[in-house]
Scaffold this active site. Structure first.
Site, PDB file in Angstrom:
ATOM      1  N   ASP A  56       0.989   2.722   3.778  1.00 19.16           N
ATOM      2  CA  ASP A  56       0.136   3.803   3.261  1.00 19.16           C
ATOM      3  C   ASP A  56       0.983   5.065   3.035  1.00 19.16           C
ATOM      4  OD1 ASP A  56      -2.023   5.217   2.346  1.00 19.16           O
ATOM      5  OD2 ASP A  56      -3.060   5.359   4.263  1.00 19.16           O
ATOM      6  N   ASN A 104      -4.759   6.018  -7.050  1.00 18.15           N
ATOM      7  CA  ASN A 104      -5.317   7.373  -6.992  1.00 18.15           C
ATOM      8  C   ASN A 104      -4.315   8.426  -7.477  1.00 18.15           C
ATOM      9  OD1 ASN A 104      -3.711   7.123  -4.696  1.00 18.15           O
ATOM     10  ND2 ASN A 104      -5.015   8.421  -3.432  1.00 18.15           N
ATOM     11  N   GLY A 163      -2.546  12.164   4.951  1.00 20.49           N
ATOM     12  CA  GLY A 163      -1.459  11.278   4.542  1.00 20.49           C
ATOM     13  C   GLY A 163      -0.110  11.665   5.093  1.00 20.49           C
ATOM     14  N   HIS A 199       2.959  14.302   0.560  1.00 23.76           N
ATOM     15  CA  HIS A 199       2.333  15.582   0.195  1.00 23.76           C
ATOM     16  C   HIS A 199       3.376  16.682   0.357  1.00 23.76           C
ATOM     17  CE1 HIS A 199      -1.738  14.005  -0.122  1.00 23.76           C
ATOM     18  NE2 HIS A 199      -1.592  13.409   1.042  1.00 23.76           N
ATOM     19  N   HIS A 249       0.834  -1.205   0.000  1.00 26.24           N
ATOM     20  CA  HIS A 249       0.000   0.000   0.000  1.00 26.24           C
ATOM     21  C   HIS A 249       0.871   1.257   0.000  1.00 26.24           C
ATOM     22  CE1 HIS A 249      -3.874   1.999   1.748  1.00 26.24           C
ATOM     23  NE2 HIS A 249      -3.230   2.809   0.914  1.00 26.24           N
ATOM     24  N   LEU A 300       2.582   6.617  -5.047  1.00 28.47           N
ATOM     25  CA  LEU A 300       3.812   7.126  -5.669  1.00 28.47           C
ATOM     26  C   LEU A 300       3.560   8.377  -6.512  1.00 28.47           C
ATOM     27  CD1 LEU A 300       5.531   3.710  -6.529  1.00 28.47           C
ATOM     28  CD2 LEU A 300       5.890   5.184  -4.540  1.00 28.47           C
TER      29      LEU A 300
HETATM   30  O1  DOR Z   1      -4.036   9.343   4.500  1.00 29.26           O
HETATM   31  C1  DOR Z   1      -4.362   9.002   3.367  1.00 29.26           C
HETATM   32  N1  DOR Z   1      -3.689   9.416   2.280  1.00 29.26           N
HETATM   33  N2  DOR Z   1      -5.421   8.214   3.225  1.00 29.26           N
HETATM   34  C2  DOR Z   1      -5.929   7.930   2.032  1.00 29.26           C
HETATM   35  O2  DOR Z   1      -6.925   7.262   2.007  1.00 29.26           O
HETATM   36  C3  DOR Z   1      -5.318   8.455   0.802  1.00 29.26           C
HETATM   37  C4  DOR Z   1      -3.921   8.836   1.010  1.00 29.26           C
HETATM   38  C5  DOR Z   1      -3.385   9.727  -0.070  1.00 29.26           C
HETATM   39  O3  DOR Z   1      -3.502   9.380  -1.247  1.00 29.26           O
HETATM   40  O4  DOR Z   1      -2.815  10.778   0.243  1.00 29.26           O
END
Ligand code: DOR
Length: 434
Positions: A314, A98, A333, A318, A64, A67
């Protein structure tokens, strides 16, 4: 490709129940021999690694990761994200769909997996389960599977409609891959930015109730039951980043019923609780959110008793300007590839006595099995030479500044870690060396 000899390490390979001193010979990207120390004699090799005092294990597998390529390369690229993966001991990662555009066609999947993207480790992907992850029409599971999909997910967005999830589970069962579900009933979480509870109340933020996660998990488990009974198929539901006691309880019961459910827990959900949000620290904002201390303890229990199948990061990079906003506006995230092993060793191994072979299982063998990565997460002869070599005892401090990721959005900047990656070897090539 040059041969590598790894001498005198402690080999931990849960798939073969090995936890013993072993020498390994790697050739042409494969493991060719695993012997007791000294038994390989004097082979001519290009490189010898002295692994005395170190753990040698199958390379870590993260099912998970985000990238951000295509579309958001200011946050991360496949090259930078997989460089972070290599530094964290990972040799395989599974990219979520996504991206911009959403990875929902064979052409996009092939573009992502193309060697030209510069992945440093083995890259796999889960395309979207529905077109554009809009929840309205299934993608072409069969064609995507043929092109390399290892599962399907609308990650970040749950598949909310019962009929759509029912159809996705059936299509995935026929393609023999899991549906990986982000379990969140978004009808209960609109406008929420952290866990519902006293901390959210104190900060004046709208909180996500635990029911939002549990309800979707419970609904999906009921769908598995229905499909097994009526369709004669055995679909595989994988629940992403479980964070609540109630959801993990539902998964525990479903496993006792022998339904095909697996789940992952993210390091931040066993290492931190909602108190870490502190003074609106956006580096603690993710979805699902940090939960209560009781939920955190239940996640650790699930990792100890085997209810949780694996650890997945995960990893969600960002940019700084995006996180430097009011808490409610900042994106969800955190990055996670370089801190996962250090947190697992500190919190699970040292503080909660989880044996090292179980850590390797949770971070390599089990995730490889969940998405059926043949010859990975295991180190038998002729398997891929995907290897992590680490020490399990060094205490060190993680600094975001030193990260290989393009982004720095981690709550673990300055946090203590246990155990350091010394080498990451992917298909016989050293892709990271401390
Ligand atoms: O914290 C998260 N970031 N949860 C998600 O469901 C998506 C992910 C992201 O793509 O930044």
């Amino acid at each position: 490709m040059s041969d590598i000899l790894i001498l005198n390490g402690r080999l931990i390979d849960p798939s073969n129940q090995i936890d013993a001193p072993r020498d390994l010979l790697l050739r042409n990207g494969r493991v060719v021999a695993i012997e007791t120390p000294g038994a390989l004699g004097s082979v001519e090799v290009a490189q010898t690694i002295d692994a005395s005092g170190l753990i040698v294990a199958p390379g870590l597998v993260d099912i998970h990761v985000h990238l951000r390529e295509p579309g958001q390369t200011y946050k991360e690229t496949i090259a930078t994200g997989t460089a972070a993966a290599a530094a964290g001991g990972y040799t395989s990662v599974v990219a979520m769909p996504n991206t911009l555009p959403v990875n929902d066609t064979v052409a996009k999947l092939e573009w992502m997996l193309d060697a030209q993207r510069g992945s440093l480790v083995k890259l796999f992907a889960m395309p979207a389960a529905t077109v554009g992850s809009m929840g309205e029409k299934l993608t072409d599971f069969e064609a995507l599977r043929q092109a390399g999909a290892v599962g399907f997910t609308d990650d970040g967005k749950p598949i909310l409609e019962d009929e759509m999830m029912h159809a996705a589970l059936i299509a995935a069962a026929r393609a023999e891959v899991p549906v990986s579900q982000h379990a969140e009933d978004t009808r209960l979480t609109g406008g929420c930015s952290m866990n519902a509870g006293s901390m959210a109340f104190r900060l004046g933020l709208r909180g996500m109730p635990v029911e939002a996660e549990a309800r979707i998990v419970e609904r999906d488990i009921q769908l598995l039951r229905d499909i097994e009974r009526t369709e004669g198929l055995r679909p595989h539901l994988h629940v992403q980043h479980v964070s609540t006691a109630r959801a993990i309880h539902a998964i525990r019961l479903a496993k006792r019923e022998d339904l095909h459910v697996t789940c992952e827990i993210a390091p931040h959900h066993f290492a931190l609780n909602e108190e870490a949000v502190g003074d609106y620290d956006t580096h603690t904002k993710m979805n699902p959110p940090l939960r209560s201390e009781l939920d955190r303890i239940k996640m650790i229990e699930a990792l100890l008793d085997g209810t949780a199948d694996c650890i997945a990061t995960d990893h969600a990079p960002h940019a700084a300007f995006e996180k430097k906003q009011e808490f409610e506006r900042a994106p969800n995230g955190i990055t996670g590839l370089e801190t996962a092993l250090g947190l697992a060793l500190r919190v699970l191994h040292r503080e909660n006595s989880l044996p090292l072979p179980r850590i390797v299982d949770l971070m390599s063998t089990a995730p490889a099995r969940i998405v059926s990565l043949a010859g990975r997460g295991t180190l038998g002869p002729d398997h891929f030479a995907d290897i992590v070599i680490f020490d399990a005892g060094t205490e060190w401090t993680f600094t975001a500044e030193a990260s290989r990721s393009k982004s720095r959005n981690t709550p673990f900047d300055g946090s203590p870690m246990l155990g350091q990656v010394r080498y990451t070897i992917c298909e016989g090539k050293i892709v990271y060396q401390a």
